[in-house]
Each structure stands twice: as structure tokens, then as C-alpha cells.
Design a protein around this motif. Structure first.
Motif, PDB file in Angstrom:
ATOM      1  N   UNK A 146       0.853  -1.194   0.000  1.00 21.45           N
ATOM      2  CA  UNK A 146       0.000   0.000   0.000  1.00 21.45           C
ATOM      3  C   UNK A 146       0.887   1.241   0.000  1.00 21.45           C
ATOM      4  N   UNK A 147       0.359   2.363  -0.457  1.00 24.15           N
ATOM      5  CA  UNK A 147       1.176   3.586  -0.447  1.00 24.15           C
ATOM      6  C   UNK A 147       1.539   4.004   0.968  1.00 24.15           C
ATOM      7  N   UNK A 148       2.686   4.660   1.085  1.00 24.00           N
ATOM      8  CA  UNK A 148       3.114   5.196   2.370  1.00 24.00           C
ATOM      9  C   UNK A 148       2.091   6.235   2.822  1.00 24.00           C
ATOM     10  N   UNK A 149       1.617   6.146   4.062  1.00 18.72           N
ATOM     11  CA  UNK A 149       0.650   7.145   4.542  1.00 18.72           C
ATOM     12  C   UNK A 149       1.225   8.558   4.469  1.00 18.72           C
TER      13      UNK A 149
ATOM     14  N   UNK B 204       8.676   7.473   9.224  1.00 20.65           N
ATOM     15  CA  UNK B 204       9.086   6.954  10.535  1.00 20.65           C
ATOM     16  C   UNK B 204      10.559   7.264  10.821  1.00 20.65           C
ATOM     17  N   UNK B 205      10.895   7.245  12.099  1.00 22.18           N
ATOM     18  CA  UNK B 205      12.298   7.364  12.506  1.00 22.18           C
ATOM     19  C   UNK B 205      13.002   6.016  12.396  1.00 22.18           C
ATOM     20  N   UNK B 206      12.224   4.948  12.530  1.00 18.23           N
ATOM     21  CA  UNK B 206      12.770   3.595  12.535  1.00 18.23           C
ATOM     22  C   UNK B 206      11.691   2.635  12.051  1.00 18.23           C
ATOM     23  N   UNK B 207      12.115   1.576  11.365  1.00 18.84           N
ATOM     24  CA  UNK B 207      11.156   0.588  10.884  1.00 18.84           C
ATOM     25  C   UNK B 207      11.657  -0.828  11.054  1.00 18.84           C
TER      26      UNK B 207
ATOM     27  N   UNK C 105      13.936  -6.995  -1.680  1.00 21.23           N
ATOM     28  CA  UNK C 105      14.470  -6.419  -2.924  1.00 21.23           C
ATOM     29  C   UNK C 105      13.476  -5.451  -3.552  1.00 21.23           C
ATOM     30  N   UNK C 106      12.205  -5.751  -3.451  1.00 23.37           N
ATOM     31  CA  UNK C 106      11.176  -4.915  -4.053  1.00 23.37           C
ATOM     32  C   UNK C 106      11.011  -3.582  -3.316  1.00 23.37           C
ATOM     33  N   UNK C 107      11.201  -3.558  -2.000  1.00 20.49           N
ATOM     34  CA  UNK C 107      10.845  -2.371  -1.210  1.00 20.49           C
ATOM     35  C   UNK C 107      12.002  -1.678  -0.495  1.00 20.49           C
ATOM     36  N   UNK C 108      13.140  -2.319  -0.350  1.00 21.52           N
ATOM     37  CA  UNK C 108      14.202  -1.780   0.495  1.00 21.52           C
ATOM     38  C   UNK C 108      14.670  -0.383   0.061  1.00 21.52           C
ATOM     39  N   UNK C 109      14.775  -0.131  -1.230  1.00 23.33           N
ATOM     40  CA  UNK C 109      15.256   1.170  -1.700  1.00 23.33           C
ATOM     41  C   UNK C 109      14.321   2.319  -1.334  1.00 23.33           C
ATOM     42  N   UNK C 110      13.037   2.027  -1.140  1.00 24.06           N
ATOM     43  CA  UNK C 110      12.085   3.088  -0.801  1.00 24.06           C
ATOM     44  C   UNK C 110      12.061   3.398   0.695  1.00 24.06           C
ATOM     45  N   UNK C 111      12.722   2.590   1.494  1.00 26.12           N
ATOM     46  CA  UNK C 111      12.763   2.776   2.951  1.00 26.12           C
ATOM     47  C   UNK C 111      14.021   3.572   3.281  1.00 26.12           C
ATOM     48  N   UNK C 112      13.900   4.874   3.296  1.00 27.11           N
ATOM     49  CA  UNK C 112      15.068   5.747   3.410  1.00 27.11           C
ATOM     50  C   UNK C 112      15.441   6.077   4.852  1.00 27.11           C
TER      51      UNK C 112
END
Length: 141
Positions: free
Chosen positions: A20-23, A28-31, A41-48
Motif C-alpha cells: 500500500x502507499x506510504x501514509x 518513521x524514525x525507525x522501521x 528487494x522490491x521495497x528496500x530502496x524506498x525505505x530511506x
């Protein structure tokens, strides 16, 4: 942080599905993210923001339960300390719900009641499998 819930001790946490899209609102400060290498591999690059992955196949349990428990405790301590924290898997229901139930245990909920608490406060279908429910009941607080 948009979409967060309050654990029984007042600690706030956001659960979501990575598909789902990021709210809206602040990141977040941490995930803590739960899934296979493919999901990572699909999502790691979007978690900055700072984050940790637990190798956790869909509908199952973490491959390393001891390390997963340490990572869940660490997320709880950071959230308890005031950091904006999120937990997510692909759909945001089974694995995410399982972790939220474990966080509720750390926040003082009886492990026997943690799944019901999570279903009432987070997602009615949370903690999807019998082995996930059993893992929550035996989660060390």
C-alpha cells in the motif's frame, strides 16, 4: 505519525502493508520489516530511514525466532523512547499483526489476550495462522 495505534502502555506504533502507499505525513524514525528476500528487494530502496529486516515468509514464522524477538524488543524500546516507529510486511495483516501482538505483550498485555487486543485495535484479521497465534502466546515479555 499518521496511521499509528497506541499500545496499552501508551507507546505508539504504525503497522502497514508495504504493497500500500506510504501514509501521508512524516516518515518513521525507525522501521521493522518482515518478509522474504524478494519482498526486501522490491521495497528496500524506498525505505530511506533506519530499518531492520526479519526474514519471515508469508503465513509462517520468522526463520530465526530468537533474533526476531530481539529485533521486536529493540523496535519497542525505540518507540517507547519516543521515536516514530513502524512495522510492515507485504499485506500488513499476518506478520505485521503478529509483531503488533508481541509489542502489546511487551506493553503489558497478557500473551493470551494479545491477539484479541491486536484484532480490536489494529486489524480484525491480524495474526492469521495458528502457529503465529502460538508464537505470540509464548513470546517472552
Amino acid at each position: 505519525m499518521n496511521g499509528s495505534i497506541e499500545l496499552p502502555d501508551g507507546t505508539r506504533i504504525r503497522g502497514r502493508g508495504l504493497r500500500r502507499p506510504l501514509p501521508e505525513g512524516s516518515a518513521p524514525d525507525v522501521g521493522l520489516y518482515l518478509g522474504s528476500g524478494r519482498l526486501r528487494r522490491r521495497h528496500d530502496d524506498s525505505l530511506t530511514w533506519p530499518h531492520t529486516w526479519i526474514d519471515w515468509p508469508d503465513f509462517l514464522l520468522p526463520r530465526d525466532g530468537e533474533q526476531a524477538a530481539k529485533d521486536i524488543r529493540s523496535l519497542y524500546e525505540r518507540a517507547r523512547g519516543g521515536e516514530a516507529a513502524e512495522v510492515a510486511c507485504g499485506g500488513g495483516v499476518g506478520r505485521t499483526g503478529t509483531v503488533i501482538a508481541c509489542l502489546a505483550v511487551l506493553a503489558g498485555t497478557d500473551p493470551v489476550d494479545a491477539v484479541a487486543w491486536t484484532r480490536e485495535h489494529y486489524e480484525r484479521r491480524a495474526v492469521e495462522t495458528p502457529w503465529q497465534r502460538r508464537w505470540v502466546r509464548h513470546f517472552p515479555s
